[in-house]
Design a protein around this motif. Structure first.
Motif, mmCIF file in Angstrom:
data_model
loop_
_atom_site.group_PDB
_atom_site.id
_atom_site.type_symbol
_atom_site.label_atom_id
_atom_site.label_comp_id
_atom_site.label_asym_id
_atom_site.label_seq_id
_atom_site.Cartn_x
_atom_site.Cartn_y
_atom_site.Cartn_z
ATOM 1 N N GLN A 58 141.830 73.656 -10.958
ATOM 2 C CA GLN A 58 143.137 74.287 -11.045
ATOM 3 C C GLN A 58 144.767 73.943 -11.083
ATOM 4 O O GLN A 58 145.908 74.399 -11.356
ATOM 5 C CB GLN A 58 143.471 74.945 -10.055
ATOM 6 N N VAL A 59 144.651 72.370 -10.223
ATOM 7 C CA VAL A 59 146.196 72.258 -10.479
ATOM 8 C C VAL A 59 145.929 71.541 -11.755
ATOM 9 O O VAL A 59 147.246 71.003 -11.959
ATOM 10 C CB VAL A 59 146.415 70.796 -9.196
ATOM 11 N N THR A 60 145.456 70.908 -11.955
ATOM 12 C CA THR A 60 145.974 69.653 -13.556
ATOM 13 C C THR A 60 145.569 70.481 -14.402
ATOM 14 O O THR A 60 146.670 70.513 -15.341
ATOM 15 C CB THR A 60 144.821 68.449 -13.734
ATOM 16 N N MET A 61 144.587 72.287 -14.535
ATOM 17 C CA MET A 61 145.045 72.567 -16.055
ATOM 18 C C MET A 61 146.165 73.125 -15.667
ATOM 19 O O MET A 61 146.667 72.765 -17.031
ATOM 20 C CB MET A 61 144.033 74.215 -15.707
ATOM 21 N N ALA A 62 146.702 73.629 -14.673
ATOM 22 C CA ALA A 62 147.742 74.397 -14.362
ATOM 23 C C ALA A 62 149.164 73.368 -15.166
ATOM 24 O O ALA A 62 150.093 73.430 -15.220
ATOM 25 C CB ALA A 62 148.257 74.969 -12.774
ATOM 26 N N SER A 63 149.452 72.418 -14.368
ATOM 27 C CA SER A 63 150.420 70.862 -14.871
ATOM 28 C C SER A 63 150.078 70.511 -16.377
ATOM 29 O O SER A 63 151.046 70.623 -17.371
ATOM 30 C CB SER A 63 149.650 69.558 -13.854
ATOM 31 N N MET A 64 148.688 70.732 -17.212
ATOM 32 C CA MET A 64 148.607 69.932 -18.268
ATOM 33 C C MET A 64 149.156 71.315 -19.090
ATOM 34 O O MET A 64 149.791 71.247 -20.116
ATOM 35 C CB MET A 64 147.473 70.130 -18.659
ATOM 36 N N SER A 65 148.941 72.663 -19.041
ATOM 37 C CA SER A 65 149.357 74.106 -19.603
ATOM 38 C C SER A 65 151.074 73.632 -19.468
ATOM 39 O O SER A 65 151.745 74.045 -20.462
ATOM 40 C CB SER A 65 148.896 75.250 -19.001
ATOM 41 N N TYR A 78 147.313 78.355 -19.515
ATOM 42 C CA TYR A 78 146.581 78.475 -18.224
ATOM 43 C C TYR A 78 145.450 79.562 -18.895
ATOM 44 O O TYR A 78 144.097 79.325 -18.147
ATOM 45 C CB TYR A 78 147.460 78.921 -16.889
ATOM 46 N N GLY A 79 145.969 81.202 -18.974
ATOM 47 C CA GLY A 79 144.605 82.266 -19.271
ATOM 48 C C GLY A 79 143.502 81.208 -19.512
ATOM 49 O O GLY A 79 142.403 81.876 -19.818
ATOM 50 N N ILE A 80 143.892 80.722 -21.013
ATOM 51 C CA ILE A 80 142.709 80.344 -22.097
ATOM 52 C C ILE A 80 141.887 78.732 -21.726
ATOM 53 O O ILE A 80 140.813 79.433 -21.214
ATOM 54 C CB ILE A 80 143.224 80.132 -23.216
ATOM 55 N N LEU A 81 142.188 77.835 -20.738
ATOM 56 C CA LEU A 81 141.598 77.597 -19.577
ATOM 57 C C LEU A 81 140.920 77.679 -18.868
ATOM 58 O O LEU A 81 139.691 77.579 -18.524
ATOM 59 C CB LEU A 81 142.631 76.231 -19.590
ATOM 60 N N VAL A 108 139.425 80.544 -18.607
ATOM 61 C CA VAL A 108 138.299 81.746 -18.812
ATOM 62 C C VAL A 108 137.169 80.695 -19.526
ATOM 63 O O VAL A 108 135.861 80.847 -19.932
ATOM 64 C CB VAL A 108 138.838 82.327 -20.628
ATOM 65 N N VAL A 109 137.886 79.067 -20.557
ATOM 66 C CA VAL A 109 136.929 78.127 -21.189
ATOM 67 C C VAL A 109 136.179 77.484 -19.129
ATOM 68 O O VAL A 109 134.875 77.160 -20.153
ATOM 69 C CB VAL A 109 137.858 77.345 -21.882
ATOM 70 N N PHE A 110 136.823 77.925 -18.724
ATOM 71 C CA PHE A 110 136.379 76.884 -17.807
ATOM 72 C C PHE A 110 135.453 77.751 -17.372
ATOM 73 O O PHE A 110 134.424 77.007 -16.920
ATOM 74 C CB PHE A 110 137.258 76.521 -16.793
ATOM 75 N N ALA A 111 135.425 79.082 -17.075
ATOM 76 C CA ALA A 111 134.444 79.933 -16.080
ATOM 77 C C ALA A 111 133.488 80.339 -17.551
ATOM 78 O O ALA A 111 132.135 79.770 -16.648
ATOM 79 C CB ALA A 111 135.226 81.435 -16.664
ATOM 80 N N VAL A 112 133.052 80.217 -19.022
ATOM 81 C CA VAL A 112 132.304 79.572 -19.333
ATOM 82 C C VAL A 112 131.406 78.560 -18.942
ATOM 83 O O VAL A 112 130.312 79.007 -19.187
ATOM 84 C CB VAL A 112 132.986 80.086 -21.311
ATOM 85 N N GLY A 113 132.230 77.315 -18.603
ATOM 86 C CA GLY A 113 131.606 76.090 -18.890
ATOM 87 C C GLY A 113 130.728 76.193 -18.108
ATOM 88 O O GLY A 113 129.299 75.648 -17.586
ATOM 89 N N ALA A 114 131.349 76.635 -16.680
ATOM 90 C CA ALA A 114 130.224 76.676 -15.247
ATOM 91 C C ALA A 114 129.115 77.481 -15.630
ATOM 92 O O ALA A 114 128.294 77.517 -14.945
ATOM 93 C CB ALA A 114 131.650 77.348 -14.282
ATOM 94 N N VAL A 115 129.222 78.281 -16.189
ATOM 95 C CA VAL A 115 127.925 79.533 -16.766
ATOM 96 C C VAL A 115 126.934 78.502 -17.094
ATOM 97 O O VAL A 115 125.998 78.648 -16.995
ATOM 98 C CB VAL A 115 128.456 81.198 -17.447
ATOM 99 N N LEU A 116 127.245 78.006 -18.229
ATOM 100 C CA LEU A 116 126.587 77.315 -19.368
ATOM 101 C C LEU A 116 126.050 76.038 -18.733
ATOM 102 O O LEU A 116 125.306 75.831 -18.580
ATOM 103 C CB LEU A 116 127.454 76.599 -20.164
ATOM 104 N N ALA A 139 140.287 71.938 -24.476
ATOM 105 C CA ALA A 139 139.868 73.138 -24.054
ATOM 106 C C ALA A 139 138.772 72.672 -24.499
ATOM 107 O O ALA A 139 137.392 72.908 -23.612
ATOM 108 C CB ALA A 139 139.948 74.462 -24.464
ATOM 109 N N VAL A 140 137.964 72.188 -25.282
ATOM 110 C CA VAL A 140 137.163 71.188 -25.678
ATOM 111 C C VAL A 140 136.649 71.047 -24.758
ATOM 112 O O VAL A 140 135.020 71.027 -24.559
ATOM 113 C CB VAL A 140 136.636 70.897 -27.069
#
Length: 463
Positions: free
Chosen positions: A242-249, A260-263, A265-273, A313-314
């Protein structure tokens, strides 16, 4: 050929189906309350500092009281403790609803409820974990934990989405009421479980209870110490995305809040996978653990140098998936590899490590992002966690008395380096021993009699 493992095999258990449904409702309600509390604090104080202090009050009791909760979980029946904890959480959520609907203009009542909620969570957290293990038994525990991570991710997404819709329409008080109701439903689900289908764990005896006994047990279980140490380092430097995604965005990617919102969502999808992959495995082994740890660590370092929002994001997809697999495997190995009568205190140690890694890693990564830059912080943290993962593999293999693939590779590299230096250093003096006599002392060291004996044995062998 062995049959393909059933990804949903834990759901064949009626009690676990009730538990999974209750977990989804509870997680969704909890995240609704988290957003509601944050919004309420910000609307009253207009200060991010007050929000941070509220989060601290919720997490601090875990560091102080988790072992007390673990000792209670190992000594007392799980179901009554669980029902008591859920009832207290429901009452605290109702108290927050009263505060919100009354139009309070002070943050201190909210702080008080946050602190009490942290105390209850610290005391009943190990009971939740122990009761969950009793619901499915050891054969399906890894599958149940993996499915639990998927359910938690789904509950989080639903809860945060509903909170975003309801706050503008009804205010934060409605979120707290819904969360209070969710605890009632959890209690109903627990009461509906069939006692005959439970898998009760043995409780600790009178001489094995208490915080001191749990600390002694964990202290002498070397492989568990290595596991908890690895979880702390990777949690501190590799989980605070949450820290590094916000800083990178905000910084190098220049993507702003939308990015930041897109990242997220991507992180949540990866967690489900990641949760689905863990659920598909027949068992979660140490090999899977270290493969996931290396995937997330190397991926974190690479994410610091890939260009653009799309590339970052990838990289987040495998990182998020590996993080869930890693966390699930750590929890599985810690529970299945330790004595059942110590289960509550082992779970308490895990929760303390998680709280400590968040408390240390968040500010540390924030400082690195501010001083070095977000990209440099990601690369540095990834390299450190990669090195720690390799070291932990070697230490764990020694503690278990066996070789893991990562440990074997690292040990061979170190041994080869040391051996090469030793050979170069001794080359002017004598020839290095052959592989067949590497473990036999030199005749010059064993004396003339030993040398003659070796020659006689060699002649007999040739004969």
């Amino acid at each position: 050929m062995s049959p393909r493992p059933d990804m949903l095999r834990a759901l064949r258990n009626r009690n676990y189906r009730l538990w999974a449904g209750a977990d989804f409702l509870s997680v969704g309600g909890t995240w609704m309350q988290v957003l509601g509390v944050n919004w309420l604090l910000l609307s009253i104080s207009h200060s991010a500092t007050s929000l941070g202090f509220g989060l601290f009050l919720q997490s601090a009791p875990t560091l102080l009281l988790a072992f007390v909760g673990g000792s209670l979980a190992d000594r007392l029946p799980a179901r009554p403790l669980l029902l008591t904890g859920q009832a207290l959480h429901g009452l605290l959520a109702a108290a927050l609803a009263v505060i919100a609907f009354s139009g309070a203009q002070s943050v201190w009542p909210i702080y008080a409820v946050a602190l009490l909620g942290g105390v209850v969570s610290a005391l009943d957290g190990p009971t939740l974990g122990r009761f969950g293990a009793e619901v499915v038994g050891p054969a399906d525990l890894s599958n149940a934990l993996a499915l639990g991570s998927v359910i938690s991710s789904a509950g989080r997404i639903v809860g945060m989405g509903l909170a975003g819709v309801l706050i503008p329409l009804t205010g934060a008080g409605t979120l707290f009421l819904i969360n209070s109701l969710s605890f009632v439903l959890v209690m109903a689900a627990v009461l509906c479980m069939r006692s005959g289908e439970m898998h009760p764990l043995p409780r600790a005896g009178s001489d094995e209870t208490g915080v001191a006994a749990g600390l002694r047990y964990i202290g002498r279980t070397r492989w568990l110490l290595v596991l908890l140490g690895l979880a702390f380092v990777l949690g501190a430097l590799g989980r605070n995305y949450q820290v590094t995604m916000a800083s990178m965005s905000e910084g190098p990617l220049a993507a702003g809040a939308a990015g930041y919102g897109i990242l997220s969502v991507v992180f949540a999808v990866g967690a489900v996978l990641g949760g689905l992959y863990a659920a598909s495995r027949p068992g979660l082994t140490f090999r899977i653990l270290f493969a996931a740890a290396l995937l997330t660590s190397v991926g974190q370092a690479v994410s610091g140098v890939v260009p653009g929002l799309l590339g970052f994001a990838v990289m987040l997809l495998p990182i998020a998936a590996g993080a869930v697999v890693l966390d699930t495997t750590v929890s599985t190995r810690a529970q299945l590899g330790t004595e059942p009568k110590m289960r509550g205190r082992v779970l308490a140690a895990q929760s303390m490590v998680g709280a400590a890694s968040g408390a240390v890693g968040g500010p540390l990564l924030g400082m690195l992002c501010d001083t070095l830059g977000p990209r440099e912080a990601l690369v540095l943290a990834g390299l450190v966690t990669t090195a720690v993962t390799c070291a932990a593999a070697v230490l764990l293999a020694r503690a278990l008395g066996r070789r893991l693939p990562v440990a074997a590779t690292v040990s061979a590299t170190v041994s080869a380096f040391r051996g090469d230096r030793r050979i170069r250093r001794r080359a002017p003096l004598r020839r290095s021993p052959s592989p067949g006599t590497a473990r036999t002392a030199s005749p010059s060291r064993r004396g003339p009699a030993s040398a003659r004996g070796l020659r006689r044995r060699a002649r007999r062998t040739r004969a």
